[in-house]
Design an enzyme around this catalytic site. Structure first.
Site, PDB file in Angstrom:
ATOM      1  N   HIS A 195       4.024  62.656 -58.245  1.00  0.00           N
ATOM      2  CA  HIS A 195       5.244  61.863 -58.044  1.00  0.00           C
ATOM      3  C   HIS A 195       5.583  61.908 -56.555  1.00  0.00           C
ATOM      4  CE1 HIS A 195       9.205  60.348 -58.055  1.00  0.00           C
ATOM      5  NE2 HIS A 195       9.800  61.525 -57.942  1.00  0.00           N
ATOM      6  N   ASN A 220      10.920  57.361 -52.453  1.00  0.00           N
ATOM      7  CA  ASN A 220      10.819  57.807 -53.839  1.00  0.00           C
ATOM      8  C   ASN A 220      11.241  56.654 -54.749  1.00  0.00           C
ATOM      9  OD1 ASN A 220      11.172  58.948 -56.347  1.00  0.00           O
ATOM     10  ND2 ASN A 220      12.311  60.737 -55.628  1.00  0.00           N
ATOM     11  N   CYS A 233      12.168  60.450 -62.943  1.00  0.00           N
ATOM     12  CA  CYS A 233      10.943  60.369 -62.129  1.00  0.00           C
ATOM     13  C   CYS A 233       9.687  60.790 -62.901  1.00  0.00           C
ATOM     14  CB  CYS A 233      11.088  61.200 -60.862  1.00  0.00           C
ATOM     15  SG  CYS A 233      12.516  60.726 -59.888  1.00  0.00           S
TER      16      CYS A 233
HETATM   17  N1  ACO Z   1      20.160  62.690 -41.718  1.00  0.00           N
HETATM   18  C1  ACO Z   1      20.544  63.632 -40.840  1.00  0.00           C
HETATM   19  N2  ACO Z   1      21.010  64.831 -41.230  1.00  0.00           N
HETATM   20  C2  ACO Z   1      21.084  65.069 -42.539  1.00  0.00           C
HETATM   21  C3  ACO Z   1      20.699  64.115 -43.505  1.00  0.00           C
HETATM   22  C4  ACO Z   1      20.217  62.882 -43.046  1.00  0.00           C
HETATM   23  N3  ACO Z   1      19.810  61.902 -43.882  1.00  0.00           N
HETATM   24  N4  ACO Z   1      20.896  64.632 -44.740  1.00  0.00           N
HETATM   25  C5  ACO Z   1      21.365  65.882 -44.560  1.00  0.00           C
HETATM   26  N5  ACO Z   1      21.492  66.137 -43.238  1.00  0.00           N
HETATM   27  C6  ACO Z   1      21.961  67.361 -42.605  1.00  0.00           C
HETATM   28  C7  ACO Z   1      22.904  68.139 -43.493  1.00  0.00           C
HETATM   29  O1  ACO Z   1      24.230  67.655 -43.350  1.00  0.00           O
HETATM   30  C8  ACO Z   1      22.753  69.536 -42.935  1.00  0.00           C
HETATM   31  O2  ACO Z   1      23.500  69.640 -41.750  1.00  0.00           O
HETATM   32  P1  ACO Z   1      24.301  71.005 -41.409  1.00  0.00           P
HETATM   33  O3  ACO Z   1      23.226  72.053 -41.281  1.00  0.00           O
HETATM   34  O4  ACO Z   1      24.979  70.661 -40.136  1.00  0.00           O
HETATM   35  O5  ACO Z   1      25.199  71.213 -42.562  1.00  0.00           O
HETATM   36  C9  ACO Z   1      21.283  69.592 -42.571  1.00  0.00           C
HETATM   37  O6  ACO Z   1      20.849  68.233 -42.429  1.00  0.00           O
HETATM   38  C10 ACO Z   1      20.411  70.287 -43.587  1.00  0.00           C
HETATM   39  O7  ACO Z   1      20.741  69.772 -44.876  1.00  0.00           O
HETATM   40  P2  ACO Z   1      20.043  70.325 -46.165  1.00  0.00           P
HETATM   41  O8  ACO Z   1      20.551  69.583 -47.376  1.00  0.00           O
HETATM   42  O9  ACO Z   1      20.107  71.804 -46.174  1.00  0.00           O
HETATM   43  O10 ACO Z   1      18.551  69.861 -45.855  1.00  0.00           O
HETATM   44  P3  ACO Z   1      17.235  70.274 -46.580  1.00  0.00           P
HETATM   45  O11 ACO Z   1      16.304  70.873 -45.626  1.00  0.00           O
HETATM   46  O12 ACO Z   1      17.471  70.964 -47.883  1.00  0.00           O
HETATM   47  O13 ACO Z   1      16.640  68.840 -46.919  1.00  0.00           O
HETATM   48  C11 ACO Z   1      16.333  67.349 -48.767  1.00  0.00           C
HETATM   49  C12 ACO Z   1      17.328  67.979 -47.811  1.00  0.00           C
HETATM   50  C13 ACO Z   1      15.368  66.480 -47.995  1.00  0.00           C
HETATM   51  C14 ACO Z   1      17.077  66.483 -49.773  1.00  0.00           C
HETATM   52  C15 ACO Z   1      15.571  68.490 -49.461  1.00  0.00           C
HETATM   53  O14 ACO Z   1      16.455  69.388 -50.053  1.00  0.00           O
HETATM   54  C16 ACO Z   1      14.643  67.975 -50.491  1.00  0.00           C
HETATM   55  O15 ACO Z   1      13.647  67.362 -50.183  1.00  0.00           O
HETATM   56  N6  ACO Z   1      14.887  68.256 -51.788  1.00  0.00           N
HETATM   57  C17 ACO Z   1      14.068  67.739 -52.829  1.00  0.00           C
HETATM   58  C18 ACO Z   1      14.794  66.666 -53.434  1.00  0.00           C
HETATM   59  C19 ACO Z   1      13.965  65.485 -53.736  1.00  0.00           C
HETATM   60  O16 ACO Z   1      12.894  65.241 -53.262  1.00  0.00           O
HETATM   61  N7  ACO Z   1      14.546  64.705 -54.602  1.00  0.00           N
HETATM   62  C20 ACO Z   1      13.980  63.501 -54.994  1.00  0.00           C
HETATM   63  C21 ACO Z   1      14.532  63.158 -56.301  1.00  0.00           C
HETATM   64  S1  ACO Z   1      14.079  64.302 -57.430  1.00  0.00           S
HETATM   65  C22 ACO Z   1      12.625  63.968 -57.839  1.00  0.00           C
HETATM   66  O17 ACO Z   1      12.164  62.873 -57.621  1.00  0.00           O
HETATM   67  C23 ACO Z   1      11.967  65.050 -58.430  1.00  0.00           C
END
Ligand code: ACO
Length: 325
Positions: free
Chosen positions: A252, A282, A119
């Site tokens: 980004h 993304n 990215c």
């Molecule tokens: N739909 C519904 N529920 C979901 C989904 C979904 N798509 N995905 C996860 N969940 C659930 C999980 O199973 C979990 O349920 P549980 O509590 O019953 O176990 C709950 O939601 C919370 O999951 P987490 O993974 O803890 O959610 P979090 O708040 O961390 O959000 C996310 C996840 C959006 C990926 C976040 O961590 C994030 O934004 N990270 C940054 C990563 C990113 O942006 N990467 C892009 C690529 S890297 C880059 O470009 C730099």
């Protein structure tokens, strides 16, 4: 010799198939995967993304973006003397997507190569093109970010497959007597390879390992917020500027919450941040030039304004570029 490099044209392209969160949720539901518009919007700010048709490759998206950037710059393809494509989803193992795109464009003969920094790829590619122009090695560069990330998504993993989209963005960067790019700052730390990767490779003509994206979302989130701030500050310091001088922050486009955090740390209002993640998802290396082009074409970002571009991605890689448009 001209001492600086300057962006003289921007372009972008999105494949026509657009999926809203509701469309994607309905498709995933047929595979027994549950998600919702509410969850995706609340955690990421994403509302829609575009997916390329199965036969469409990164070079096909990149060429459209490149043609639009050339047209905006008023530069002919045959006058381009450097092509850099940032991509993690190349058309082939080799040759490079840049070579494939060069031939489609009819700019044969000039150096053409890919940059793989996930990215952060566009930030890396733009910095390299700037350096090559400043040494006199090139005078009219095409710098492209192009991705078909949908090809490497695991549609059984709802924590990742809702986040990404396909697309391309491009700029023409030309030698100039007046400063365009003022400073840049690039970094990588390979100890974080495992938190965001596609751990597959070709061996004996077969794909070994897992050729689909996997990510520790929370680890990526924490790391991204810290390193983006460091890169932004280092780049501003190199140019003798402060965050208060920035007209637009073009980060980004991974996640709205990461962008809000970056803006907060720089004490910038979200009114100064270009946000397209809601409509594009993304798109990895394509996200920054896509956001730049849509802001230029909408008239939001204007010639002469000071822009801070910042990227972060797998590797881990990160960096920023400060420029006068
Ligand atoms: N739909 C519904 N529920 C979901 C989904 C979904 N798509 N995905 C996860 N969940 C659930 C999980 O199973 C979990 O349920 P549980 O509590 O019953 O176990 C709950 O939601 C919370 O999951 P987490 O993974 O803890 O959610 P979090 O708040 O961390 O959000 C996310 C996840 C959006 C990926 C976040 O961590 C994030 O934004 N990270 C940054 C990563 C990113 O942006 N990467 C892009 C690529 S890297 C880059 O470009 C730099």
């Amino acid at each position: 010799m001209k001492l600086y490099s300057r962006i003289t044209g921007t372009g972008s392209y999105l494949p026509p198939r657009r999926l809203s969160n509701a469309d994607l949720a309905a498709e995933l539901a047929t595979q027994g995967i549950e998600t919702s518009d509410d969850w995706i919007v609340e955690r990421t700010g994403i509302r829609a993304r575009h997916f390329a048709a199965p036969e469409v490759c990164s070079s096909d998206l990149g060429i459209e973006a490149a043609r639009r950037a050339l047209q905006a710059a008023g530069v002919r393809a045959q006058d381009i003397d450097l092509i850099i494509v940032a991509t993690s989803t190349p058309d082939m193992v080799f040759p490079s997507t840049a070579c494939i795109l060069q031939d489609k464009l009819g700019a044969n003969g000039c150096p053409a190569f890919d940059v793989q920094a996930v990215c952060s790829g566009f930030i890396y590619a733009l910095s390299i093109a700037d350096a090559m122009i400043k040494t006199g090695a090139a005078s009219k560069a095409l710098v492209i970010g192009a991705e078909v990330f949908s090809r490497i998504l695991n549609f059984k993993d709802r924590t990742t497959c809702v986040l990404f989209g396909d697309g391309a963005g491009a700029v023409v960067l030309e030698a100039s007597d007046t400063p365009g790019i003022l400073a840049s700052d690039l970094h990588a730390d390979g100890k974080h390879v495992g938190i965001l990767c596609v751990p597959g490779h070709v061996s004996g003509g077969q794909v070994s390992g897992k050729p689909l994206l996997q990510m520790d979302g929370q680890a990526v989130f924490k790391l991204a917020v810290g390193v983006l701030d460091e890169a932004a500050r280092a780049t501003l310091a190199k140019a003798g500027k402060t965050a208060a001088d920035i007209d637009w922050l073009i980060p980004h486009q991974a996640n709205l919450r990461i962008m809000q955090s970056s803006a907060r740390k720089l004490k910038l209002s979200m009114d100064k941040v270009i946000v397209t993640v809601d409509q594009h998802g993304n798109t990895s290396a394509a996200s920054i030039p896509l956001a730049l082009d849509s802001a230029v074409r909408s008239g939001k970002v204007k010639p002469g304004e000071l822009l801070l571009l910042e990227g972060v991605g797998g590797g881990f890689t990160w960096g920023a570029v400060l420029l006068n448009l």
